[in-house]
Write a protein that holds these residues in place. Structure first.
Motif, PDB file in Angstrom:
ATOM      1  N   ALA A 139       0.818  -1.212   0.000  1.00  0.00           N
ATOM      2  CA  ALA A 139       0.000   0.000   0.000  1.00  0.00           C
ATOM      3  C   ALA A 139       0.855   1.267   0.000  1.00  0.00           C
ATOM      4  CB  ALA A 139      -0.923  -0.005   1.218  1.00  0.00           C
ATOM      5  N   SER A 140       2.117   1.160   0.437  1.00  0.00           N
ATOM      6  CA  SER A 140       2.998   2.323   0.509  1.00  0.00           C
ATOM      7  C   SER A 140       3.775   2.566  -0.777  1.00  0.00           C
ATOM      8  CB  SER A 140       3.994   2.145   1.670  1.00  0.00           C
ATOM      9  OG  SER A 140       3.316   2.078   2.907  1.00  0.00           O
ATOM     10  N   ILE A 141       3.754   1.612  -1.687  1.00  0.00           N
ATOM     11  CA  ILE A 141       4.512   1.737  -2.929  1.00  0.00           C
ATOM     12  C   ILE A 141       3.849   2.762  -3.851  1.00  0.00           C
ATOM     13  CG2 ILE A 141       5.261   0.510  -5.013  1.00  0.00           C
ATOM     14  CD1 ILE A 141       5.577  -1.996  -3.311  1.00  0.00           C
ATOM     15  N   LYS A 142       4.681   3.642  -4.433  1.00  0.00           N
ATOM     16  CA  LYS A 142       4.199   4.668  -5.346  1.00  0.00           C
ATOM     17  C   LYS A 142       4.817   4.466  -6.732  1.00  0.00           C
ATOM     18  CE  LYS A 142       3.965   8.097  -1.606  1.00  0.00           C
ATOM     19  NZ  LYS A 142       4.342   9.487  -1.203  1.00  0.00           N
ATOM     20  N   ARG A 143       4.409   5.302  -7.658  1.00  0.00           N
ATOM     21  CA  ARG A 143       4.954   5.195  -9.017  1.00  0.00           C
ATOM     22  C   ARG A 143       6.457   5.419  -9.050  1.00  0.00           C
ATOM     23  NH1 ARG A 143       0.791   8.056 -13.345  1.00  0.00           N
ATOM     24  NH2 ARG A 143      -0.957   6.620 -13.022  1.00  0.00           N
ATOM     25  N   ASN A 144       6.960   6.254  -8.147  1.00  0.00           N
ATOM     26  CA  ASN A 144       8.398   6.571  -8.148  1.00  0.00           C
ATOM     27  C   ASN A 144       9.178   5.766  -7.101  1.00  0.00           C
ATOM     28  OD1 ASN A 144       7.160   7.971  -6.039  1.00  0.00           O
ATOM     29  ND2 ASN A 144       8.680   9.621  -6.069  1.00  0.00           N
ATOM     30  N   THR A 145       8.555   4.717  -6.551  1.00  0.00           N
ATOM     31  CA  THR A 145       9.262   3.880  -5.579  1.00  0.00           C
ATOM     32  C   THR A 145      10.366   3.102  -6.282  1.00  0.00           C
ATOM     33  OG1 THR A 145       7.264   3.625  -4.224  1.00  0.00           O
ATOM     34  CG2 THR A 145       9.056   2.055  -3.856  1.00  0.00           C
ATOM     35  N   LYS A 146      11.580   3.282  -5.799  1.00  0.00           N
ATOM     36  CA  LYS A 146      12.732   2.592  -6.388  1.00  0.00           C
ATOM     37  C   LYS A 146      13.120   1.347  -5.604  1.00  0.00           C
ATOM     38  CE  LYS A 146      15.361   3.773  -9.152  1.00  0.00           C
ATOM     39  NZ  LYS A 146      15.573   3.347 -10.552  1.00  0.00           N
ATOM     40  N   ILE A 147      12.997   1.424  -4.268  1.00  0.00           N
ATOM     41  CA  ILE A 147      13.475   0.334  -3.423  1.00  0.00           C
ATOM     42  C   ILE A 147      12.501   0.109  -2.274  1.00  0.00           C
ATOM     43  CG2 ILE A 147      15.336  -0.481  -1.911  1.00  0.00           C
ATOM     44  CD1 ILE A 147      17.277   1.330  -3.410  1.00  0.00           C
ATOM     45  N   VAL A 148      12.276  -1.166  -1.954  1.00  0.00           N
ATOM     46  CA  VAL A 148      11.665  -1.577  -0.691  1.00  0.00           C
ATOM     47  C   VAL A 148      12.785  -2.230   0.107  1.00  0.00           C
ATOM     48  CG1 VAL A 148      10.052  -3.146   0.425  1.00  0.00           C
ATOM     49  CG2 VAL A 148       9.339  -1.870  -1.615  1.00  0.00           C
ATOM     50  N   SER A 149      13.000  -1.752   1.331  1.00  0.00           N
ATOM     51  CA  SER A 149      14.174  -2.152   2.117  1.00  0.00           C
ATOM     52  C   SER A 149      13.767  -2.808   3.431  1.00  0.00           C
ATOM     53  CB  SER A 149      15.032  -0.911   2.403  1.00  0.00           C
ATOM     54  OG  SER A 149      16.084  -1.207   3.281  1.00  0.00           O
TER      55      SER A 149
END
Length: 367
Positions: A139-149
Motif C-alpha cells: 500500500a505504501s509503494i508509489k509510481r516513483n518507488t525505487k526500493i523496498v528495504s
C-alpha cells in the motif's frame, strides 16, 4: 548529499572508550576475533590493486551459499555498510521514493535521507511480534518507488520474516517494478530453518551481507551485495570503482580463509549463541519489568520496559553505565523510544553478559 552523524555512531562504545565499559552489551557482533584465534598467518601477499569486483575465489565462496547464484552475481564491498552506500547512491535521488521498515540499522535510513529522497516508513511493533505486513508495504509503494528495504534477521530484534512472506514481497516488488533490498547481515546465525538468500529468488532482489557480525571480523571490512541483474551489477561496480577502485588484498585473503571454513566456524558460533540466547531468555522470563520478542536469528534482541524506570530513561542509561559499567543500545539509536534497548549477547563473555543483565534489573528499580 548532506551528511549528519548517526546517534548509533556518535555513542558507539569505541567512541565512548572501551576502557570505560565493563559489561558491553551494546555490540551487535560476535566476539571480535584475532588472527591467532582463527589460526591464520598472512602470507607474503603482493599488495596490488586486485580484481575490482573482488577476487573470483572469494566471490565463488559467497555465491556457493545460494541456489542458482554465480560469482558474477557478487560484488565485494567495504563491509555491508559499503554495499548499502553503493546501492542507495546509485539507485536513489531526490525524486525517488523508498519504503523502509523501522526500526532498522541506521545506514538503511540515513543514507537515503542524505540523498534527499522521499521515505515511507513501515513501523514494526511488539504487538505484531515485529513481523512485516506485506499488505502495508504494498500500500505504501508509489509510481516513483525505487526500493523496498527490509532486514532479515531483523536488526535490532533478531526476528525473522517467514519464507512465505519473503516470497510475497519478492512478487509484490516485481509487480510494481521496484527493487527489493534485503539486509541479511545476520543470516549466518539461525536458530531454526534458514531462509534462502533473497537474491536467489528474483533478478530484482539485492542481498547484502558481511563478515562483521556472525564471524566476529568487522576489522577486515569485507561485505558484499548479491544481485542477478548484470546491468545493475555494472552500475554497482562503477560506484565501487569511484569510491575505492578495489578492495584490500589482505582483507580479501582473510575473508577467503573464513568462508572456506564457514560450516566449521558457524557450527561452533551458533551453538554458543544458542546458550547465550537461553541465558537472556531465562533472565527475561523472571524479569517482570521487561518484555521481548525472542530472536530467531542473529545475536541481538530488543527488550522493552513494561513501565518507566525509576528516575526516567535518561537516568536509567546514565546509572547503568556510570555506576555498573554496563552499556546497551538505547532505543533512539533505532528511532524508537528509549524504553526499548538493544542487547547484544554475542560479544561479551558469558560472565559479563550475566553481570550486565543483573545490572539492568537493579537499575530498573534503583536510583
Amino acid at each position: 548529499m548532506r551528511y549528519d552523524r548517526m546517534p548509533i555512531e556518535i555513542e558507539a562504545p569505541e567512541e565512548y572508550g572501551y576502557e570505560n565499559i565493563r559489561c558491553n552489551l551494546s555490540e551487535s557482533s560476535f566476539t571480535d576475533q584475532t588472527l591467532e584465534s582463527l589460526d591464520l598467518k598472512i602470507p607474503n601477499l603482493k599488495l596490488i590493486y586486485n580484481e575490482h569486483r573482488g577476487g573470483k575465489k572469494l566471490r565463488k565462496l559467497v555465491a556457493s551459499g545460494g541456489d542458482s547464484l554465480h560469482e558474477d552475481d557478487v560484488l565485494i564491498t567495504s563491509g555491508a555498510a559499503g554495499a548499502l552506500f553503493v546501492i542507495s547512491t546509485s539507485q536513489l535521488n531526490p525524486e525517488s521514493h523508498l519504503v523502509v521498515v523501522r526500526p532498522n540499522y541506521s545506514t538503511n535510513i540515513e543514507t537515503p535521507r542524505a540523498i534527499g529522497c522521499e521515505i515511507s516508513f513501515i513501523d514494526l511493533t511488539y504487538e505484531d511480534q515485529f513481523q512485516i505486513n506485506v499488505a502495508a508495504i504494498e500500500a505504501s509503494i508509489k509510481r516513483n518507488t525505487k526500493i523496498v528495504s527490509i532486514t532479515c534477521p531483523h536488526n535490532p530484534t533478531g526476528t525473522l520474516i517467514s519464507e512465505d512472506s519473503l516470497r510475497q514481497l519478492v512478487a509484490v516488488t516485481k509487480k510494481h517494478n521496484c527493487l527489493l533490498l534485503v539486509d541479511e547481515t545476520y543470516r549466518d546465525i539461525s536458530y531454526g530453518s534458514q531462509l534462502p538468500i533473497a537474491a536467489s529468488l528474483g533478478d530484482h532482489v539485492i542481498s547484502v551481507c558481511s563478515l562483521s557480525k556472525s564471524f566476529g571480523a568487522p576489522g577486515i571490512r569485507v561485505g558484499w551485495l548479491i544481485c542477478k541483474d548484470q546491468s545493475l551489477q555494472t552500475t554497482f561496480l562503477a560506484a565501487k570503482e569511484q569510491m575505492s577502485i578495489s578492495g584490500s588484498v589482505i582483507d580479501e585473503w582473510i575473508a577467503e580463509q573464513l568462508l572456506a571454513r564457514k560450516s566449521e566456524i558457524l557450527q561452533v558460533t551458533t551453538a554458543e549463541m544458542k546458550i547465550r540466547r537461553s541465558i537472556v531468555a531465562a533472565w527475561i522470563e523472571k524479569e517482570e519489568l521487561l518484555e521481548w520478542v525472542q530472536p530467531e536469528g542473529g545475536i541481538v534482541c530488543f527488550p522493552r520496559m513494561t513501565r518507566e524506570p525509576v528516575g526516567g530513561t535518561a537516568g536509567f542509561y546514565k546509572r547503568l553505565l556510570e555506576v555498573h559499567g554496563t552499556y546497551v543500545g538505547p532505543g533512539h539509536w533505532f528511532e524508537m523510544p528509549d524504553t526499548s534497548f538493544r542487547v547484544g549477547y554475542g560479544w561479551s563473555t558469558r560472565s559479563e553478559l550475566e553481570e550486565g543483565l543483573e545490572a539492568i534489573s537493579k537499575v530498573l528499580r534503583e536510583l
